[in-house]
Structures are given as structure tokens and as C-alpha cells.
Design a protein around this motif. Sequence first.
Motif, PDB file in Angstrom:
ATOM      1  N   HIS A  15       0.833  -1.207   0.000  1.00 27.99           N
ATOM      2  CA  HIS A  15       0.000   0.000   0.000  1.00 27.99           C
ATOM      3  C   HIS A  15       0.866   1.255   0.000  1.00 27.99           C
ATOM      4  O   HIS A  15       0.577   2.220  -0.725  1.00 27.99           O
ATOM      5  CB  HIS A  15      -0.919  -0.006   1.218  1.00 27.99           C
ATOM      6  N   ARG A  18       2.183   1.875  -3.425  1.00 29.35           N
ATOM      7  CA  ARG A  18       1.154   2.432  -4.315  1.00 29.35           C
ATOM      8  C   ARG A  18       0.987   3.925  -4.049  1.00 29.35           C
ATOM      9  O   ARG A  18       0.727   4.698  -4.984  1.00 29.35           O
ATOM     10  CB  ARG A  18      -0.168   1.697  -4.121  1.00 29.35           C
ATOM     11  N   GLU A  19       1.122   4.335  -2.812  1.00 30.40           N
ATOM     12  CA  GLU A  19       1.068   5.769  -2.501  1.00 30.40           C
ATOM     13  C   GLU A  19       2.213   6.517  -3.177  1.00 30.40           C
ATOM     14  O   GLU A  19       2.018   7.615  -3.716  1.00 30.40           O
ATOM     15  CB  GLU A  19       1.107   5.978  -0.992  1.00 30.40           C
ATOM     16  N   ARG A  21       3.701   5.586  -5.886  1.00 24.09           N
ATOM     17  CA  ARG A  21       3.397   5.572  -7.322  1.00 24.09           C
ATOM     18  C   ARG A  21       2.464   6.726  -7.701  1.00 24.09           C
ATOM     19  O   ARG A  21       2.620   7.350  -8.752  1.00 24.09           O
ATOM     20  CB  ARG A  21       2.764   4.234  -7.710  1.00 24.09           C
ATOM     21  N   SER A  22       1.521   7.006  -6.827  1.00 25.96           N
ATOM     22  CA  SER A  22       0.571   8.089  -7.087  1.00 25.96           C
ATOM     23  C   SER A  22       1.218   9.464  -6.922  1.00 25.96           C
ATOM     24  O   SER A  22       0.799  10.434  -7.565  1.00 25.96           O
ATOM     25  CB  SER A  22      -0.638   7.974  -6.146  1.00 25.96           C
ATOM     26  N   ALA A  23       2.228   9.540  -6.054  1.00 28.97           N
ATOM     27  CA  ALA A  23       2.822  10.840  -5.719  1.00 28.97           C
ATOM     28  C   ALA A  23       3.956  11.239  -6.652  1.00 28.97           C
ATOM     29  O   ALA A  23       4.208  12.433  -6.835  1.00 28.97           O
ATOM     30  CB  ALA A  23       3.334  10.814  -4.281  1.00 28.97           C
ATOM     31  N   TRP A  24       4.650  10.271  -7.252  1.00 31.19           N
ATOM     32  CA  TRP A  24       5.828  10.582  -8.063  1.00 31.19           C
ATOM     33  C   TRP A  24       5.516  10.503  -9.548  1.00 31.19           C
ATOM     34  O   TRP A  24       4.780   9.609  -9.995  1.00 31.19           O
ATOM     35  CB  TRP A  24       6.964   9.598  -7.755  1.00 31.19           C
TER      36      TRP A  24
END
Length: 229
Positions: A15, A18-19, A21-24
Motif C-alpha cells: 500500500h 502504491r502511494e 506511485r501516485s505521488a511521483w
Amino acid sequence: MAQIAHCLTVAPVAHRMREFRSAWPATDGLAVFNAVYLAVTEEIGRRIEAGDFPDRGAAATLDVRFAERYLTVVDAVADGGRAPACWRPLFQYRRHPGVRPLQFALAGINAHIGHDLALAVVDTCRVLGCEPADLEDEFDRVGDVLTDLEEHIRDELLPGPDLLEVADPLLHLLGCWSLERARDGAWLAARSLWQLARLPELAEEFTERLDRSVGLVGRMLLTPLAPRG
């Protein structure tokens, strides 16, 4: 061992990835490695749930302790701290336009396996009250997942025919690094650190030298080749 770690799962560490991945942005070198590592972590989680590991609890503990070392580095750097020597090249070059995605992926794998995996084995042995030899099956199966994905990673991230002038020196550079040798080195380092537990000063020196040597390889892997088109 399994009963001690039965409640552990890889879901929380996956998890966090995945965070990230969403931020970079996808072009961020650390994001390239993170995507690869997320795929590895998810695959290991599936295999643990499917019963592919001899000891599910030990496998989950090893995988979580392994992942936590990467997550800790990311958090420390985000808070203004300095990355360990093994991770420093990737953080320093993560936005360099002359470094190709495959280089970022392998530099992260080099840092994580060459340094973090050995320490994660020791961490896991302390948590479970076992010896490194008791984790050899789990260690080998985690390594098998990485090996299975390595060819896919190279195929996916290697520049296409329109970038052959880049691919030639890239292939030469990547030929200097081997996942199999990195795995073997991590296992030897883990066993050595375990034996050095009664000699803390020597164990600390060994760990520091391991960190620096892995960092040197990482810097080589991130040699800028050409600006991205």
C-alpha cells in the motif's frame, strides 16, 4: 516460526508503494524502481497466500522486513535526512535526463538486494528466533521471484530500435552487473553478519563497508549515457 509471524502480510508495505506511485511522476528514477518493486512485492504476496513458500509466516516476515528498509529510506530522505550510501546514487540521479529507466530500476535493485536484503535476513532471524539457515528456502524463493521478473524488466525498460546508439553502451554497462551474484553476495553477507553478532564493532564496520561498496556499484549503474528524447 510460522505461528509467530502468521498475522503478518505484505499488504501494508505494498500500500505504501502504491502511494509513492501516485505521488511521483513516472519519469522519476525512484518511481521506476518503485514500480518494479511493487510488482515484486505483489507477486510474493500472491505466492505466500497460494502456499508456495515452505513457511508462510517466515516468508511474510522476511518480505516485510525487507520492504521496510526501502520505505524507511524514502521516509528519511523526505524528512530531510541523508540516504545510506547504497541508495544515495539513485536519490541523487533520480531526475537526471541522461540516465535511462532500466538503469534506475537496476540501481534500486542493486541497493535493495546488495545491502538491504542481508540486513533483512538478520532482522528476521532476530524476530523469529532462528538462524539464517532456517530461512534459506524463503530467501531462495524470494530470489526466484526477482529472477523471474528480471528478464521482463529488461525487455520492458530497454530502449527500442530507435535508440540503438544508447542501447549499445547501456548493454555494455548492464553486463557488468548480475542479479545472481548480488543474491549470492547478500546471502554471504547475512551469514557473516549473523556470525559477527558477538563482535558489534566489527559488525558495524562490515555493514558500513557493505553499504559503501554497494553504493559504488549503484553509481556505476547510473552512469549518464545520453539525454532522453
